[in-house]
Each structure stands twice: as structure tokens, then as C-alpha cells.
Design an enzyme around this catalytic site. Structure first.
Site, PDB file in Angstrom:
ATOM      1  N   ASP A 266       0.850  -1.187   0.000  1.00 51.13           N
ATOM      2  CA  ASP A 266       0.000   0.000   0.000  1.00 51.13           C
ATOM      3  C   ASP A 266       0.888   1.241   0.000  1.00 51.13           C
ATOM      4  OD1 ASP A 266      -2.743  -1.040   0.165  1.00 51.13           O
ATOM      5  OD2 ASP A 266      -2.057  -1.933   2.035  1.00 51.13           O
TER       6      ASP A 266
ATOM      7  N   ASP B 281      -6.427  -4.970  -4.681  1.00 51.76           N
ATOM      8  CA  ASP B 281      -6.996  -4.553  -3.395  1.00 51.76           C
ATOM      9  C   ASP B 281      -7.921  -3.347  -3.492  1.00 51.76           C
ATOM     10  OD1 ASP B 281      -7.339  -4.633  -0.616  1.00 51.76           O
ATOM     11  OD2 ASP B 281      -5.693  -3.262  -0.265  1.00 51.76           O
TER      12      ASP B 281
ATOM     13  N   HIS C 214      -5.575   3.724  -3.097  1.00 51.82           N
ATOM     14  CA  HIS C 214      -6.817   3.205  -2.526  1.00 51.82           C
ATOM     15  C   HIS C 214      -6.869   3.163  -1.000  1.00 51.82           C
ATOM     16  CE1 HIS C 214      -4.540  -0.711  -3.026  1.00 51.82           C
ATOM     17  NE2 HIS C 214      -4.937  -0.810  -1.782  1.00 51.82           N
TER      18      HIS C 214
END
Length: 1006
Positions: free
Chosen positions: A264, A374, A578
């Protein structure tokens, strides 16, 4: 035969845990350790290596939250170990159950050469194989003491999410710093037994294969001397040869394993820490590639590659070599793995433009796949964007998280709003962190929905988020699963190789039409309102900056700011990641995001101002610049001119309290509570608001989801609601054509201004909230006297219809959804649009009229604010401003036009006279989303547009400059060889358009 399965299985578990695994490292000696704690933010590698450390002992506490400590470990390989394999075991205080969510390290040699990362499941550093004995060992570890935010009791509020509130208490205990002998035979035995034990647990009890494996394991354990594991491990392995070499059945499911580390770009750590997570992981993976000839690793997110290039050039050199060898694969072709619901049309396009261009320029590689394992659901406009970028495949896994409905396919064609279809795969392994466990492999084969028609699936394999990526144990397990009876087969392959095989395997897959809605994480459409407003504002400022800079460059020789726009776009795209744009990151991330958006607004406003001044010239005429794709008040789209206000608005007190607003087009009643019981369309003779159901109703819900506080809103939130109807003040606005309403509730205060401008068919609602609630959800409701079974909400390059009813569980699950600039509700012949300048989340419900009237009431509610406490305990506290507009009598074209208008306010500049558009479009149904100069610096003008109403149209473009040639291109501004050439009619460019069709034209200037 007696059933002794449980006896053998329990024996295997204990012997593995207590005897065999410890024997992998039979001998060890301690290393000497010293540490230097960097005083603030991370320092350059050279500074960390040069710092003078102080001694530290194993067992000591270290590492303030978000700190960096440089460990120096030194020692000597014992002479007695000559001829053996030796590794350093460096345990910083890891919890093996938390790969990626705690401390991490990157190991360097004294000269600054990176060796590999240190992670909870990857604590070793190879010293020699074999060693001569007597070697001096000296390693440096750049260790990050990132605090554990998501702990065993998850979602507890914590102040650890920002270095400004995290404190200085040491987080970790230094656990082991040793040199140790590595016994590879014992290590291989561990993996033999793990693979067979995990396979055995997945096989039917009645199958002969399960019993064959059981007896082989029993014979191996019998052959092992528990007092001499190293000396007898080879003999035990021999007992397993037959069961490990028995081939898979011909019909076995086939898994393409792709080395992977889903990182991430920000989440429970700040952006700066992601830079280091990526460096550690890429160092790990390039090291593993050197050792494992069959292994293939893929990494997405061009931004992360760019970080390695910029911040870790020594790691970048290794990455480039591995890419050249074809085994370290750029994947996905996007700048980041962005949210796909909220980014606007151009931003979604630019994710692919900047991502694909980076990989093309750096490696000459063009991705064919979009890689988004994801992301929290997928907007219906995405397929044509993928195709327009030159790609044709999509991979995601996230839809398996849906709470209500199980998606019916794993491989299928996904059809978007314009009819474009993209070959799509959901890995049935149901994780993007596969670790090659037997239960994962068996689940993939059992779970695969397309059995009988297809047989290939993909397994992204490795620990993500700083867990270090794929491990040597995963590679060793995959080798045993390559062709093993009772298991799916496993082979390391690139994403491209998988998709080519899957397409050939499944030439006519089923089709799914419309959005891929994730039945989870719906609150990410609302959490962290300032981040979302910063994104929306930045997208529209970039549109303006490109439009006016391009116009000024062609007309006035203005210096087009290529580099600034490129940099700003990449910054905006990064923040669409995200876990940033959805509001699910720690406080530090959103604090920095707010500051970044403020800086970008200043920069872009300066570009816009300079370009408009260059266009306006010298003079005192007040010019209005219109950046929207439609003319308004006489000013053409993309041009500037003068406007004259026509008509007036009357503001009259209302009997019983409140006011009436009337401009001859609409008559609006605002009652003594500040609610709106009537919005009357005078031209249509039609009431907008149903009796007894006033609009502009603020509603407050409790909001404590079962999990994932910043991410989720659970449907039961609707069971309890407080209508905020008490007003402290309902008075006339200062401008004489508005009403000001003040309310207080809890610890919060709301000020609204309801205005009706002369000559306008829209009620504008400006809402300022000083928000000091926790675990609450604030909605703004507009009941509409419209009987509608479906409604339209804007998405990328068009709009998408959703039902207003809940006939099925699929429809009921969409109780919170995304729109961009508008929601449109209509009956045949008359409709209403609700437009917004910054909100995304909304819900639409229907109810039967209870007043004796016919038809149904359709209520549109926009989601304004939430107050989750995890991972940011102060989420959205403070002042927020929103603008919405209710547009009665609106057709879909009016919704499109008003949506642009509320997001692109007029700019006023004094100058010499009108400015003609650089490019004008005749048709109202054609929306121009970008006018810019080509990215290659050629000076060509690029125009991107789409059919916006959902029907067929013809685009007639009139360039405001001499054009030498017109080329239809992809999003990367490259010619499309199969695209029909546009017609030329009297200097105009004419193209037929299908519903929602997206076109990019490149105009070479004469």
C-alpha cells in the site's frame, strides 16, 4: 487397518515444531551489536553508515514510534564451521504473525551495498555457502520502528498514527543477533513435511492418496533420530521421495504463481515509509531471483518504481538488471493502484498514461493488464479506459471480500458503459498474499467457479506491505507443487503468460455488465472529507491549468508548463491511492495530504492566472472565463467573454415563518425550520418535493460498524436516525436572494445558505459544518416527488444506472454508492438532478406515497461527514464546506452540464476583450474533458471528449487555429492504426460517436 490418522498427524506437528525446525540452525554464536538512533526523520544511507553507534544487548528495548535505528553487527565465523553454510539471524523483535505491520530493516554492507530486507518471516542473511572459517562479518541494518497500528485487538483508537502524537516509548525488544550454521538438508525436510502434511489435510479421508501420504510421513518420522536430526534428515527425506514424485492427475487445476508483494503506497504508515518498504522488498526480491532460477516477481505501481529510482539508486541498479532478464516484471501499467470509484474521468485516464509511460520509457515494456488486487470496487466506466490505454486484461481479488453475494465467476468478460469488454480474472485463491500453503492451493482449486470450462488461475504469492515479498520457503513449496498428485499444479509465470493461457483456455467466457460493486468498505466514499475535496478541487484545477495554458501557448506564445503539470498530475494520482483518497489511512497521511492539496492549489492557480492574463491582454473589460465544456450565460465553453445578468430573484417573508424565493423559473419555500417543503418548477407546473417530506433535511445516524471503522458503514446504521429540524436562526442572506439557516447539535454547528440566482433553474445549498462528533454519520436528504425505478449517477466518461428498489440481495447490498458530480432521478418527460462539488457517497431509496397521492417518492441523500476513530481518532474534526444544487426539470444533459458548472466556477479577469475557444464543440451531448498540449513537447493540441448522454451523437469540433493534420490516438497520444479517420467539413472535424464513446484527437498545428 486401524484409523490412526490423528496419531500420525499429531506426531508430525510436534516433531516438526520441537525437533526438526530448530535443527535447521544447529549451531550459533552471538554477534556484537551496536546502535545509533537517528534523531528525527530517516537519514541518507551514507550518514547512517558513518554514525558512531553505542553498544546494545539482545533483550534491550529499542525504537521510538516512527524512528530509525542503525544497528551495526560484527563477529567472526568460527574456524570449526569451515565447509558449512552460515547465515546471520537478525531478529529485531519480530512477531511472525505480523509481516508488514511492524518493524522492518534493510541490511547493508559497509560500502553501502544493499543486501536484503529483514522482515518477520525473513530474518536471515547469507554469509557464505560454504565458508572457509575465520571470516570477519560486519553488517549494518537500517531498522524502522514502525508502530503496530492494527493489533491483535483491531480497530482500537490509537495516537500512534502520527509522529506528532505517538510519543517516544520504545516499541520493540531486540531478540536475536547470531551467526548460525544453516543445515539445508534439514530445511528441505521441513518443507517436504510441510507440503505433505498440508496436502494430506486437504484430501478426502476416504482417498487412497491421503493414506499413501500418511504412511510415507510415518516412515520418514520413523527414520529420523530425534537426537541427531541433522545426521538422519537425508534418510528421512528418502522415505518421502515416492509420494513427492507422484504426478498430478491430468485434470488438475493449474495455478500460475506470480511473485508479489502488495505494498500500500500509504496506509498504516506515511508515504515516506512506503519509499523504504519498497526498497526493502525490491532488495529482497532481486536477491531471491539470483538464487532461484524459476522464480518470477511482478511489481505494480509506477510510483513505487520511481521511488526506488530516486531514493535508492543502488537497489535500482539491481532492479533494472532483473527486469532486463525478464524475471522482475513491471505490472499493471498504472501510476498507483488507485481507487477507481472516485477519481474523475481524466484522472483515471492519467493513471494509465503516467504508469504505462514510465514503464515504456524506463524499460521499453508495455503492460497489457490492469493490476488492482486490493481496490474497493470498480466503476462501470473503467473497461473503456483500460482499452483506450492500450491494455486488455484486468486482475483483482477484492470482490471476494463482498459480505452479501458471492460473485458467480472467476474468469469473465467485464462490459463497461460503452460496451467495451475486458478479459478479467479474480484469483480463486482469495488472497493477494498467498504463501503456498496447502489450504490456499486446495481452496483455489475447489473455489474456482469456472470448472469444466476453464482450468487456469493466478496466485499472487508473497508477503505484502513491507512483509518482504516472496520467501525462499514459498519458492521451495511451489517447486514441490509443480506436479504433485492430489494438488493443483503450480508454475511461476508472468501475469502476461497467465492471461494468454487463460484466454486460450476460455475463448467464450461469461459476461458481467456494469460496475463491479464491492459489498464492503462503502464508507470510504465519505471518510476524510478534506482529502476528497482536495482531490476533486485538484482535478478541476488541472483541467483549467491545461486548458488555459494550451490556449495561451497557441494564441499568445505562453510558455506551456510541461514539467510542472507532469509533476502535479503525478502528485494528485499518488493521492488517489486506494487508502489515501478513500480516507482509510492514519492521521499522518491525511495531515500531509491536506498540506499537499493546499500547495497544489496555489501552484495551479498561479498557472491559471498567468495564462488567463496572457489571453485577456491589457484592458478594463471584465471578462468571465468559462472552463466548463458547455457555454453558460453567453460565454462559450473554453473561452472568455462578458455576461449580463438577466432577471431578478424576489425574497419574501413567508406566513408562519421562513421565506419564499422566486426568480420566475422556480419558486422555493423555506419554512421556519430552514427546511424546504416546496420547490416548484413554474415552467413545467410541477412540484419537486412530496407533501410532508421537506428537502434540505440534515439527518444524523449512529455509526459504529462491526469492523473496519474508517472503511465500513453497516446497513443497520439506518435503524436509528435523528432529523435535525431545530433551527437557531432562519434569516435573509446578505445578498437579498438567499436564506441563511443556523443549527446546532451535539458539539457541532451547521450554517447553510440557500440561494436562487436570477435566471437560474437551480437551488444552491451551501453547507458549512463545524464538526465535533464521534462515531456519527451526517446525511443531507432531498425527498423528490418522482416515481423512478432507477437513477443515474455520474462515473468516468458517462453515467451508470442503479435501481432504486431492493428486489434482490444484489440490489439491497448497494445501500451506499458512488457518484461524481451528479445524481439524476427521472420520470418520462421530467426529472431532477442533484449536483455536488465535493461529495461522493450517497443513497437513493423509494417509498410509496402515504398522502393519497399516486406514485412513489424517491429520496436522494448525500453523505457529508463521518467520525470513525480508527485509524485516525480525530477524523474530520473541524470546519467543512460543501456545495450542492438541486435542479428541477433536469434532463440527463442538464445534470451533466450543471455538474460541470458547480465544479468549475467562473473566473473574472480584466482585459481587452473576448477570448475565443481553442477548440469548440457544437453538440451539447459531447463533453470535452481535456484540452492540452501533447506530452511529447511537439506543440500539438490534444483534445479528449466523450458522448455524455448515453445515446448516439456526432461530434463536430471547430479548431480555433490552423490544423495540418488530425489523428485519432490512444490515451498515451499514440496513433490508433485501426481507428476510422475523422471527416473534415468546412474546416470542422466530424466524428460519429456511440453511447459514452471516448475519443482522443491529436491536432498538428499548421
Amino acid at each position: 487397518m486401524h484409523d490412526d490418522r490423528s496419531l500420525v498427524e499429531a506426531r508430525l506437528k510436534r516433531v516438526l515444531e520441537e525437533r526438526i525446525r530448530p535443527a535447521v540452525y544447529p549451531d550459533s554464536v552471538p554477534l556484537e551489536v551496536a546502535v545509533w538512533h537517528a534523531p528525527g526523520e530517516p537519514v541518507p544511507v551514507s550518514e547512517g553508515l558513518a554514525a558512531e553507534p553505542s553498544p546494545i544487548e539482545v533483550g534491550a528495548r529499542w525504537g521510538a514510534p516512527w524512528g530509525t535505528s542503525w544497528f551495526r553487527v560484527t563477529g567472526t565465523v568460527p574456524k570449526a564451521w569451515a565447509g558449512r553454510t552460515v547465515e546471520a539471524l537478525l531478529d529485531l523483535g519480530f512477531d511472525e504473525n505480523m509481516p508488514g505491520f511492524q518493524c522492518e530493516g534493510l541490511v547493508y554492507r559497509p560500502d553501502g551495498t544493499p543486501v536484503k530486507g529483514l522482515n518477520p518471516r525473513n530474518q536471515w542473511v547469507r554469509i557464505g555457502a560454504p565458508v572457509a572459517g575465520g571470516e570477519e562479518v560486519r553488517l549494518h541494518v537500517e531498522a524502522a520502528s514502525n508502530p503496530v497500528i492494527l493489533d491483535y485487538h483491531p480497530f482500537l483508537p490509537t495516537l500512534l498514527g502520527d509522529k506528532e502524537t505517538a510519543g517516544s516509548e520504545p516499541q520493540y525488544t531486540l531478540t536475536r543477533m547470531d551467526l548460525a550454521v544453516f543445515d539445508e538438508t534439514v530445511w528441505q525436510l521441513v518443507l517436504d513435511l510441510e507440503v505433505l502434511g498440508e496436502l494430506m489435510a486437504e484430501l478426502p479421508v476416504e482417498s487412497a492418496r491421503r493414506w499413501d501420504v500418511l504412511r510415507a510421513v510415518e516412515r520418514a518420522l520413523d527414520a529420523l533420530d530425534l537426537q541427531d536430526v541433522g545426521g538422519t534428515a537425508g534418510r528421512a527425506r528418502e522415505r518421502l521421495t515416492d509420494v513427492l514424485s507422484s504426478p498430478a492427475v491430468p485434470s488438475a487445476h493449474r495455478i500460475s504463481a506470480v511473485g508479489h508483494a502488495h505494498i500500500d503506497s500509504a496506509w498504516l504508515w506515511p508515504l515516506r515509509e512506503t519509499v523504504r518498504k519498497v526498497a526493502r522488498t525490491t532488495a529482497n526480491m532481486t536477491s531471491l531471483l539470483d538464487e532461484e532460477p524459476d522464480f518470477v516477481f511482478a511489481m505494480s505501481q509506477a510510483q513505487q518504481w520511481a521511488w526506488v529510482k530516486e531514493h535508492r539508486p543502488e537497489v535500482w541498479a539491481r532492479v533494472k538488471k532483473a527486469v532486463a532478464d525478464g524475471r522482475f516484471v513491471p505490472a499493471g501499467g498504472m501510476w498507483v493502484e488507485s481507487d477507481t470509484n472516485m477519481p474523475g474521468s481524466e484522472a483515471m485516464a492519467r493513471q494509465f498514461v503516467h504508469g504505462k509511460r514510465f514503464f515504456l520509457e524506463e524499460f521499453g515494456i508495455e503492460n497489457q493488464e490492469a493490476w488492482l488486487p486490493d481496490t474497493f470496487g470498480f466503476a462501470a466506466g473503467l473497461p473503456q479506459i483500460i482499452k483506450a490505454a492500450g491494455s486488455k486484461w484486468l486482475l483483482t481479488q477484492k470482490i471476494s471480500w463482498s459480505q452479501t453475494n458471492t460473485f458467480p465467476h472467476h474468469t469473465f468478460q467485464w462490459e463497461g458503459i460503452d460496451g467495451t469488454r475486458i478479459f478479467t480474472h479474480f484469483p480463486p485463491v482469495d488472497t493477494y498474499n498467498c504463501s503456498m500453503q496447502g489450504r490456499e492451493i486446495a481452496h483455489a482449486a475447489r473455489n474456482f467457479k469456472d470448472k469444466g470450462a476453464a482450468r487456469h488461475s493466478l496466485a499472487p504469492t508473497g508477503w505484502g506491505d513491507g512483509g518482504g515479498g516472496t520467501t525462499r520457503e514459498m519458492v521451495a513449496k511451489a517447486a514441490r507443487l509443480r506436479d504433485l498428485e492430489g494438488s493443483a499444479t503450480v508454475a511461476w509465470e508472468t501475469p502476461e503468460a497467465f492471461f494468454r493461457k487463460a484466454e486460450a483456455d476460455y475463448p467464450e467466457p461469461p459476461v458481467w455488465v456494469g460496475e463491479l460493486y464491492l459489498e464492503l468498505h462503502r464508507a470510504t466514499l465519505t471518510s476524510q472529507a478534506r482529502t476528497k475535496q482536495g482531490n476533486r478541487r485538484s482535478e478541476h484545477l488541472l483541467r483549467e491549468a491545461e486548458l488555459w495554458a494550451a490556449t495561451a501557448a497557441v494564441r499568445a506564445g505562453f510558455a506551456y508548463p510541461y514539467e510542472d503539470l507532469d509533476r502535479i498530475w503525478k502528485t494528485v494520482l499518488l493521492h488517489q491511492f486506494h487508502d489515501i483518497l478513500p480516507g482509510s489511512s492514519i492521521a499522518w497521511v491525511h495531515r500531509e495530504a491536506r498540506a499537499t492539496y493546499e500547495r497544489l492549489e496555489r501552484e495551479l492557480t498561479a498557472i491559471i492566472t498567468a495564462a488567463q492574463q496572457a489571453l485577456a491582454g491589457s484592458g478594463e473589460t471584465e471578462l468571465v472565463f468559462n472552463a466548463a465544456p458547455h457555454a453558460r450565460r453567453g460565454v462559450p465553453a473554453g473561452g472568455a467573454g462578458t455576461v449580463a445578468v438577466e432577471g431578478s430573484t424576489a425574497l419574501e417573508p413567508r406566513a408562519g415563518g421562513g421565506f419564499t424565493l422566486d426568480n420566475g423559473l422556480l419558486r422555493i419555500e423555506v419554512d421556519e425550520r430552514g427546511l424546504v417543503p416546496s420547490v416548484y418548477d413554474l415552467a413545467a407546473g410541477r412540484e419537486t418535493v412530496p407533501p410532508g417530506r421537506p428537502a434540505n433535511l440534515l439527518q444524523l445516524h449512529p455509526d459504529f460498524p462491526n469492523m473496519w471503522d474508517a472503511w465500513d458503514v453497516d446497513e443497520f446504521y439506518r435503524n436509528t436516525v435523528t432529523d435535525l429540524t431545530d433551527a437557531e436562526e432562519v434569516g435573509a442572506g446578505e445578498d437579498g436572494s438567499s436564506v441563511r439557516v443556523v443549527r446546532s447539535f451535539g458539539g457541532s454547528r451547521v450554517v447553510q445558505v440557500l440561494s436562487l440566482a436570477p435566471g437560474e433553474r437551480r437551488l444552491v445549498v451551501d453547507t458549512e459544518v463545524d464538526w465535533h462528533e464521534t462515531e456519527k454519520f451526517l446525511k443531507l436528504a432531498f425527498p423528490l416527488d418522482v416515481h423512478a425505478e432507477r437513477y443515474a449517477s455520474e462515473t468516468q466518461f458517462g453515467h451508470f444506472h442503479r435501481p432504486t428498489h431492493t428486489n434482490t440481495s444484489w440490489e439491497a447490498a448497494k445501500f451506499e454508492a458512488c457518484n461524481h458530480r451528479f445524481v439524476h432521478v427521472a420520470e418520462p418527460g421530467w426529472g431532477v438532478a442533484l449536483v455536488t462539488d465535493s461529495t461522493y457517497g450517497h443513497d437513493v431509496t423509494r417509498a410509496v406515497r402515504q398522502d393519497g397521492g399516486r406514485g412513489a417518492t424517491t429520496t436522494v441523500r448525500v453523505s457529508l461527514l463521518r467520525a470513525p476513530r480508527f485509524p485516525d481518532p480525530e477524523t474530520d474534526q473541524g470546519v467543512h464546506r460543501f456545495r450542492h444544487a438541486l435542479v428541477p426539470g433536469a434532463e440527463i444533459g442538464d445534470a451533466v452540464r450543471e455538474g460541470w458548472r458547480v465544479n468549475l466556477p467562473e473566473r473574472r479577469v480584466r482585459g481587452a476583450g473576448p477570448v475565443a475557444p481553442l477548440v469548440s464543440v457544437a453538440e451539447d451531448a459531447v463533453a470535452v474533458t481535456a484540452v492540452k498540449l501533447a506530452d511529447d513537447g511537439s506543440g500539438d493540441v490534444v483534445v479528449r471528449f466523450h458522448e455524455a448522454h448515453g445515446g448516439r451523437s456526432t461530434a463536430t469540433l471547430a479548431p480555433g487555429f490552423d490544423v495540418a493534420s488530425v489523428t485519432v490516438t490512444d490515451l498515451l497520444e499514440r496513433p490508433l492504426p485501426d481507428a476510422p479517420a475523422p471527416r473534415s467539413e468546412d474546416g470542422r472535424i466530424v466524428l460519429p460517436l456511440g453511447p459514452f464513446e471516448l475519443v482522443t484527437l491529436r491536432l498538428r498545428r499548421a
